[in-house]
Design a protein around this motif. Structure first.
Motif, short mmCIF file in Angstrom:
data_model
loop_
_atom_site.label_atom_id
_atom_site.label_comp_id
_atom_site.label_asym_id
_atom_site.label_seq_id
_atom_site.Cartn_x
_atom_site.Cartn_y
_atom_site.Cartn_z
N MET A 107 0.81 -1.23 0.00
CA MET A 107 0.00 0.00 0.00
C MET A 107 0.84 1.27 0.00
O MET A 107 0.32 2.37 -0.02
CB MET A 107 -0.90 0.04 1.24
CG MET A 107 -2.16 -0.77 1.15
SD MET A 107 -3.12 -0.43 -0.30
CE MET A 107 -3.60 1.26 -0.08
N PRO A 114 2.94 8.67 -3.04
CA PRO A 114 1.50 8.76 -2.79
C PRO A 114 0.81 7.41 -3.00
O PRO A 114 1.21 6.62 -3.84
CB PRO A 114 1.03 9.79 -3.81
CG PRO A 114 2.11 9.89 -4.81
CD PRO A 114 3.37 9.53 -4.13
N ALA A 115 -0.24 7.20 -2.21
CA ALA A 115 -1.00 5.96 -2.33
C ALA A 115 -1.60 5.87 -3.74
O ALA A 115 -1.92 6.87 -4.35
CB ALA A 115 -2.11 5.95 -1.29
N ASP A 122 -4.43 5.13 -6.26
CA ASP A 122 -5.90 5.12 -6.22
C ASP A 122 -6.49 3.83 -6.80
O ASP A 122 -7.65 3.53 -6.58
CB ASP A 122 -6.46 6.31 -7.01
CG ASP A 122 -6.25 7.62 -6.27
OD1 ASP A 122 -5.91 7.56 -5.07
OD2 ASP A 122 -6.39 8.69 -6.89
N VAL A 152 -5.60 0.94 -5.98
CA VAL A 152 -5.51 -0.12 -4.97
C VAL A 152 -6.44 0.18 -3.81
O VAL A 152 -6.40 1.26 -3.22
CB VAL A 152 -4.06 -0.25 -4.44
CG1 VAL A 152 -3.95 -1.45 -3.49
CG2 VAL A 152 -3.07 -0.37 -5.58
N TYR A 205 -7.81 -0.90 0.03
CA TYR A 205 -7.21 -1.55 1.19
C TYR A 205 -8.18 -1.58 2.36
O TYR A 205 -8.72 -0.55 2.75
CB TYR A 205 -5.94 -0.77 1.57
CG TYR A 205 -5.21 -1.29 2.79
CD1 TYR A 205 -5.00 -2.64 3.00
CD2 TYR A 205 -4.69 -0.39 3.73
CE1 TYR A 205 -4.31 -3.09 4.11
CE2 TYR A 205 -3.99 -0.84 4.84
CZ TYR A 205 -3.81 -2.20 5.02
OH TYR A 205 -3.12 -2.64 6.12
N LYS A 265 -10.04 8.32 -2.69
CA LYS A 265 -9.50 7.42 -3.72
C LYS A 265 -9.69 8.01 -5.11
O LYS A 265 -9.57 7.31 -6.12
CB LYS A 265 -10.22 6.06 -3.63
CG LYS A 265 -9.64 5.16 -2.55
CD LYS A 265 -8.25 4.70 -2.94
CE LYS A 265 -7.61 3.85 -1.87
NZ LYS A 265 -6.17 3.68 -2.12
N GLY A 266 -10.06 9.27 -5.15
CA GLY A 266 -10.19 9.94 -6.44
C GLY A 266 -11.47 9.61 -7.17
O GLY A 266 -11.55 9.76 -8.40
N LYS A 271 -7.44 16.11 -3.00
CA LYS A 271 -7.61 15.27 -1.81
C LYS A 271 -7.39 16.08 -0.54
O LYS A 271 -8.09 15.89 0.46
CB LYS A 271 -6.65 14.08 -1.86
CG LYS A 271 -7.02 13.04 -2.89
CD LYS A 271 -6.15 11.82 -2.80
CE LYS A 271 -6.52 10.81 -3.85
NZ LYS A 271 -5.68 9.60 -3.78
N GLY A 309 -4.04 4.71 3.70
CA GLY A 309 -4.11 3.81 2.56
C GLY A 309 -4.62 4.54 1.32
O GLY A 309 -4.58 4.01 0.22
N SER A 310 -5.09 5.75 1.52
CA SER A 310 -5.66 6.52 0.40
C SER A 310 -4.86 7.77 0.09
O SER A 310 -4.83 8.22 -1.05
CB SER A 310 -7.10 6.92 0.72
OG SER A 310 -7.88 5.79 0.97
N THR A 339 -1.27 10.35 1.29
CA THR A 339 -0.02 10.34 2.06
C THR A 339 -0.27 11.00 3.42
O THR A 339 -1.17 11.86 3.54
CB THR A 339 1.08 11.14 1.35
OG1 THR A 339 0.63 12.49 1.22
CG2 THR A 339 1.39 10.57 -0.01
#
Lengths: 299, 446
Positions: free
Chosen positions: A51, A71-72, A74, A76, A78, A102-103, B4, B263-264, B266
């Motif tokens: 992740m 950056p995470a 989007d 994926v 979790y 998650k965009g 975000k 998880g979404s 930073t």
């Protein structure tokens, strides 16, 4: 087929504790992969590495073709093991909020459809604190899935669920697989892993100790167990040639064989002791393999 | 990432303004500012109505002051009912003057015990020489101190009852001065009256259509009040926006929402969103207070003091202060795992935040002196001190608020960066608080 996850030689250390050591694993795209291992074996750390919550100390982690750490992603989704939601928010608000992180911006109809699908109709306006634990867990799953991820990581998705909600969760996971989404889920529920997964990966003390399809894993282990039921349940299994020990398992016994044992010779011997109702050369279950691996590691 | 951050900021903002804490903050400030005045005017006339018993030991020949006090008490008691609210009655007890020193000591002890037992409110002892003229002082020498024989003493164990002391003082002031100076009471009263209000205040002159007029004197009070009000309001709105960050982060850690969030996005995006949400909360509260202040200023005809420039600086410094102090509160939240641990960490941080409040006294005396300048350029105090100085005439040079903005802005960037590193490492920390060495390690290594 491309790998959705490709981990090569990864090491992760926290202070003096080595959480993951030289771990390499691949999860092909579109497959459902079970991730097993005893508590503290490094499963959650590995999921956090995938992740990008953690950066590896060594090795590479490639997820959906991208090995950057930052950056995470989007794409994926979790679902962490220990999870809660903002108690004072309404279900619809929390789903919209987590999706937008998650965009993705879901509309109201979409949210209602997901709630219907997971047997939670009409809860969109309810506050999270009014939901039961099982309902909350399903909301969390929706929060992961609603943004349409290509890869889904689930950390102990069945923990704390009753059988009915477990089935709902199982169906949702299978639906993901059928839609071509790659799923990696960690679990202690060996039966679910055996039933659902295309592949199983087991790690123990930060090292990978098992990797393959269920059949590949079983094929790598000898069929060293017999399931036997005699008409006379009181029959004793003493002095059977090639039998290391006999363990009572409900209405039958499991006989652990020595490496040189001859199953046919044992059958003949049993028939001399009485009518044989069940004689099955058993392949070890995932549960058996898990326990054996842990015991061997501990020894 | 930007969108975000905005999504997080909006959620944090909505979560904050919907809380009871925000609503309490919204009404607390006007209560603090205006409550004192209201309470004072509301409780006026609601004094403790129990009788005031004053024991008077008048050792002067002829006991002339006893007579004056007794007459004054009768006069006071004649008007003890204001509307339906009873006023306290004054009862004077005449104490016989002892004939020797031992008797005097015994009387003093006895009277003091009666005060302690609550039988008597106060004791007034008038020395035998209290009415005699004082010796003339030679220029360049210190006047000799009064002895017990020359003085008038007031003793009580209820010093808060100021009106009793005032009653005695008011009554004996003129006769004592008249006797000591050998003048008539009328002369003393005339001198007293003439010595009052020698220096009168007047507003500055300004040109009008008809000639020259003077600014109303209410401006003076406003000039004194505005800087303090600005600092208190800014501190209040900044704290309402920034201080909940600590408990908010701890709640997310305890509820295990933290991992869902990182998880979404930073950790830095998450922290920045939270900070911006806090800034928006502060600005909302600030706008409400400023709006209220503008209405009040218009009523008092001092609206011109709230210039557009001042409002803009208020907004700018509120943003900077919210971010700067908010970053400190983020560190506390990231390093702690429960509210109790966070409180220990927040104490030194609160001291930093309220530091400008300690400077209010010196700044009121000399707003543009050394302390004012130092406070303007020291980043952690710059927003509040500069705001206070901007509202205190005469105007400061334009470059001073700009320099203050630069210094506090740079400090804000540094603190946000630092908080980001601590937050990234500490946000998932549960079960135990971060050790100081760990904190340093997070800051240095990230």
């Amino acid at each position: 087929m491309d790998d959705a996850i490709a981990i090569e030689g990864v090491r992760k250390v926290f202070g003096d504790f080595v959480a993951v050591e030289n771990l390499s694993l691949r999860v092909p795209a579109g497959k459902l992969c079970g991730f097993i291992g005893p508590n503290g074996s490094g499963k959650t750390t590995t999921l956090r590495l995938i992740m990008r919550i953690y950066a590896p100390d060594a090795g590479t982690v490639r997820v959906l073709g991208d090995s950057r750490h930052g950056p995470a992603d989007d794409r994926v989704g979790y679902l962490p093991e220990e999870r809660m939601l903002y108690k004072s928010m309404r279900v619809g608000e929390v789903l919209t909020y987590l999706s937008r992180l998650k965009g993705y911006k879901p509309n109201r109809i979409e949210i209602d459809q997901w709630l219907e699908r997971l047997a939670l109709p009409g809860v969109a306006r309810r506050r999270v604190q009014t939901l039961s634990k099982g309902q909350t867990q399903k909301i969390q799953l929706i929060a992961v899935l609603i943004a349409k991820p290509k890869l889904v990581l689930l950390d102990e998705p069945f923990s704390g669920l009753d059988p009915v909600n477990s089935n709902v969760m199982r169906d949702a996971i299978l639906e993901l697989k059928n839609n071509g989404t790659t799923v990696l889920f960690s679990t202690h529920d060996m039966a679910s892993a055996e039933e659902l997964c295309d592949r199983i990966v087991m790690i123990y003390k930060g090292n990978k100790v098992m990797d393959g399809t269920i059949n590949e894993i079983r094929a790598g282990h000898n069929t060293d167990t017999l399931r036997v039921r005699l008409a006379n349940l009181a029959s004793n299994f003493d002095n059977l040639p090639g039998v290391a020990c006999a363990i009572a398992e409900g209405d039958h016994h499991e006989l652990q064989l020595t490496p040189t044992a001859d199953a046919q010779a044992i059958l003949r011997e049993l028939q001399q002791r009485g009518p044989v109702e069940l004689f099955e050369i058993a392949r070890p279950s995932l549960h058996d393999l898990f326990v054996r691996t842990v015991h061997e590691g501990a020894a | 990432m930007k969108s975000k951050t905005l999504v997080i900021a909006v959620r944090e903002y909505l979560a904050a303004v919907k809380t009871k804490g925000f609503l309490v903050g919204l009404i607390l400030m006007p209560l603090l500012m205006g409550g004192g005045v209201l309470v004072q005017s509301f409780t006026k006339g609601l004094e403790d109505p129990t009788p005031r018993t004053i024991a008077v030991l008048d050792r002067t020949p002829g006991e002339t002051l006893w007579a004056a006090l007794d007459t004054a008490a009768v006069k006071q008691n004649s008007g003890t009912q204001v509307l339906s609210v009873p006023k306290p009655r004054y009862t004077l007890k005449h104490i016989e003057t002892p004939t020797d020193a031992a008797g005097l000591d015994k009387t003093r002890l006895d009277l003091s015990d009666r005060v302690r037992r609550g039988e008597v409110t106060a004791v007034v002892e008038i020395g035998p020489n209290a009415l005699k003229p004082r010796p003339t002082t030679t220029p360049g020498t210190e006047p000799s101190e009064d002895t017990a024989e020359d003085s008038v003493y007031f003793s009580t164990n209820r010093p808060a009852l100021l009106e009793v002391r005032d009653f005695v003082s008011r009554t004996i002031q003129t006769p004592v001065l008249a006797a000591r100076l050998g003048q008539s009471r009328e002369t003393i009263e005339a001198v007293s009256k003439s010595s009052r209000d020698v220096l009168a205040s007047r507003g500055l002159a300004r040109k009008t259509d008809t000639g020259v007029s003077f600014e109303p004197r209410s401006n003076e009070a406003a000039t004194l009040l505005l800087p303090v009000a600005m600092v208190v309001v800014m501190l209040m709105v900044v704290l309402v926006g920034a201080s909940p960050l600590t408990t908010n982060i701890i709640e997310e850690k305890q509820l295990r929402i933290a991992e869902v969030l990182v998880g979404s996005v930073t950790p830095f995006t998450l922290m920045l969103g939270k900070l911006l949400g806090g800034v928006a909360t502060s600005l909302t509260l600030g706008a409400i207070y400023l709006g209220g202040a503008a209405v009040a200023a218009r009523q008092l005809e001092v609206l011109d003091m709230l210039s557009v420039g001042l409002v803009i600086w208020f907004i700018v410094f509120t943003i900077v202060a919210s971010m700067m102090y908010g970053a400190l509160f983020v560190v506390a939240g990231a390093a702690a795992t429960n509210v109790k641990e966070a409180q220990a960490l927040m104490t030194p941080m609160m001291l930093v935040v309220v530091m400008p409040m300690f400077l209010i006294g010196p700044l009121m005396n000399e707003p543009h002196g050394t302390i004012g300048l130092a406070g303007t350029f020291f980043p952690l105090t710059a927003p509040l001190v500069t705001m206070m100085r901007l509202t205190t005439p005469p105007p400061i040079s334009w470059w001073q608020p700009v320099a203050a903005l630069l210094s506090s802005g740079l400090m804000t960037v540094a603190l946000v960066w630092l908080a980001g590193r601590v937050f990234r490492a500490g946000f998932l920390l549960v079960g135990r608080p971060a050790k100081f060495r760990e904190l340093i390690g997070w800051i240095l290594k990230g």
